[in-house]
Design an enzyme around this catalytic site. Structure first.
Site, PDB file in Angstrom:
ATOM      1  N   THR A   1     -17.155  12.076   3.152  1.00  0.00           N
ATOM      2  CA  THR A   1     -16.573  13.296   3.737  1.00  0.00           C
ATOM      3  C   THR A   1     -17.112  14.495   2.954  1.00  0.00           C
ATOM      4  O   THR A   1     -17.459  14.357   1.778  1.00  0.00           O
ATOM      5  CB  THR A   1     -15.033  13.218   3.620  1.00  0.00           C
ATOM      6  OG1 THR A   1     -14.583  12.201   4.510  1.00  0.00           O
ATOM      7  CG2 THR A   1     -14.338  14.530   3.940  1.00  0.00           C
TER       8      THR A   1
ATOM      9  N   GLY B   1     -10.322  11.328   1.135  1.00  0.00           N
ATOM     10  CA  GLY B   1      -9.686  10.062   0.758  1.00  0.00           C
ATOM     11  C   GLY B   1      -8.934   9.489   1.944  1.00  0.00           C
ATOM     12  O   GLY B   1      -9.209   9.850   3.087  1.00  0.00           O
TER      13      GLY B   1
HETATM   14  N1  ASP Z   1     -10.021  11.855   4.620  1.00  0.00           N
HETATM   15  C1  ASP Z   1     -10.886  11.244   5.589  1.00  0.00           C
HETATM   16  C2  ASP Z   1     -10.048  10.613   6.678  1.00  0.00           C
HETATM   17  O1  ASP Z   1      -9.060   9.990   6.381  1.00  0.00           O
HETATM   18  C3  ASP Z   1     -11.803  10.216   5.023  1.00  0.00           C
HETATM   19  C4  ASP Z   1     -12.452  10.505   3.696  1.00  0.00           C
HETATM   20  O2  ASP Z   1     -12.265  11.570   3.120  1.00  0.00           O
HETATM   21  O3  ASP Z   1     -13.191   9.626   3.195  1.00  0.00           O
HETATM   22  O4  ASP Z   1     -10.433  10.677   7.806  1.00  0.00           O
END
Ligand code: ASP
Length: 301
Positions: free
Chosen positions: A169, A221
């Site tokens: 991300t 996350g």
């Molecule tokens: N926060 C993002 C989601 O849950 C994924 C990530 O940041 O890796 O879609």
């Protein structure tokens, strides 16, 4: 605009535990540093925190090694559905969720903010709005990279349908010379997520938040945990209460863990100081502070 303050900005390229097939950490950090410089050039020329944060995120959305725009993670059906959001410290905000076939979701999130009375558009409605705004949709599948398709095949074989963090991300927070802050976040979300699932990266207060009186935050996350913890808003409130950006970033992580998740975040205070924290093995990040010093890394220090 009174250009009296020294601008600053920090970028992240996602919390996670990427392995060697994702490319080496140094290369991903170098890409974050390049995105940070692209954003900082705008700040140095007197541009807004919003323009700088958007520009840095566009650079990483266009880089197929990150899970945002081109190179996004795939749903359980093998499709790209992107989430993105942007917020300015004056309270304006825009977001898109479960968006297909738009090359730069962060641009559309900004258009939601600038051209509609709404905060969040999702799915087919968001796609129709993109067309209305003159953003030509990319052909179906154009945002899917071979690397992500291979990872998806392996995840399907291994996980029997359980969604998993993919890392990668992207986000940026900035403070400009006029003292305005902004935050921008963009993601393809979790690998093997259900069609229509929207994560924290599209949710103002969870994945993204900004307030000129306190600071700005971009998270990465397990989205469900960040939503339940109202993570980005919590960090801004900690800044308002006088915590340093580094403290405010660190202090929210236990709340994420209580909700069964892990991840990281970047933040800038209203005074331009920068902070970050993560409890995953890695989070690529790069910054340029108010003294013009550059820094970058991906491991916990
Ligand atoms: N926060 C993002 C989601 O849950 C994924 C990530 O940041 O890796 O879609």
């Amino acid at each position: 605009m009174a250009a009296s303050l020294q601008p600053s900005l920090i970028v992240h390229g996602g919390a996670g535990d990427w392995s060697s097939e994702d490319g080496d950490g140094e290369a991903l950090v170098a890409a974050c540093a390049a995105a940070a410089r692209a954003g900082f050039e705008i700040l140095r020329a007197g541009g807004s925190a919003l323009d700088a944060a958007t520009a840095a995120v566009v650079v990483l959305e266009d880089d197929p090694r990150f899970n945002a725009g081109t190179g996004s993670a795939l749903t359980v059906d093998g499709e790209v559905e992107c989430d993105a959001s942007v917020m300015c410290g004056d309270g304006r905000a825009g977001a898109v969720g479960a968006l297909r076939d738009v090359r730069n979701p962060i641009r559309l999130a900004r258009l939601v903010m600038e051209k509609t009375p709404h905060v969040l558009l999702v799915g087919a409605g968001a796609g129709a709005f993109a067309v209305e705004c003159g953003l030509t949709p990319v052909p179906p599948g154009a945002l899917v990279t071979e690397r992500m398709r291979d990872k998806w095949r392996a995840a399907v074989a291994r996980a029997a349908g359980a969604p998993a963090a993919s890392g990668g991300t992207v986000g940026c927070v900035a403070r400009d010379a006029a003292g305005r802050v902004a935050a921008a976040t963009s993601t393809g979300g979790m690998m093997l997520k259900r069609r229509g699932r929207v994560g924290d990266s599209a949710v103002i207060g969870a994945g993204t938040y900004a307030d000129d009186g306190a600071g700005a935050v971009s998270c990465t996350g397990h989205g469900e945990a960040f939503i339940k913890a109202a993570a980005a808003k919590q960090v801004v409130e900690a800044l308002r209460a006088g915590r340093s950006p580094a403290e405010a970033a660190r202090e929210v992580l236990p709340a994420i863990r209580r909700h069964g998740g892990s991840g990281g975040l970047i933040c800038v205070g209203a005074d331009g100081r920068l902070g970050f924290a993560f409890d995953t093995p890695r989070m690529a990040h790069a910054w340029i502070d108010a003294d013009g010093r550059e820094g970058a890394g991906f491991r916990a220090v």
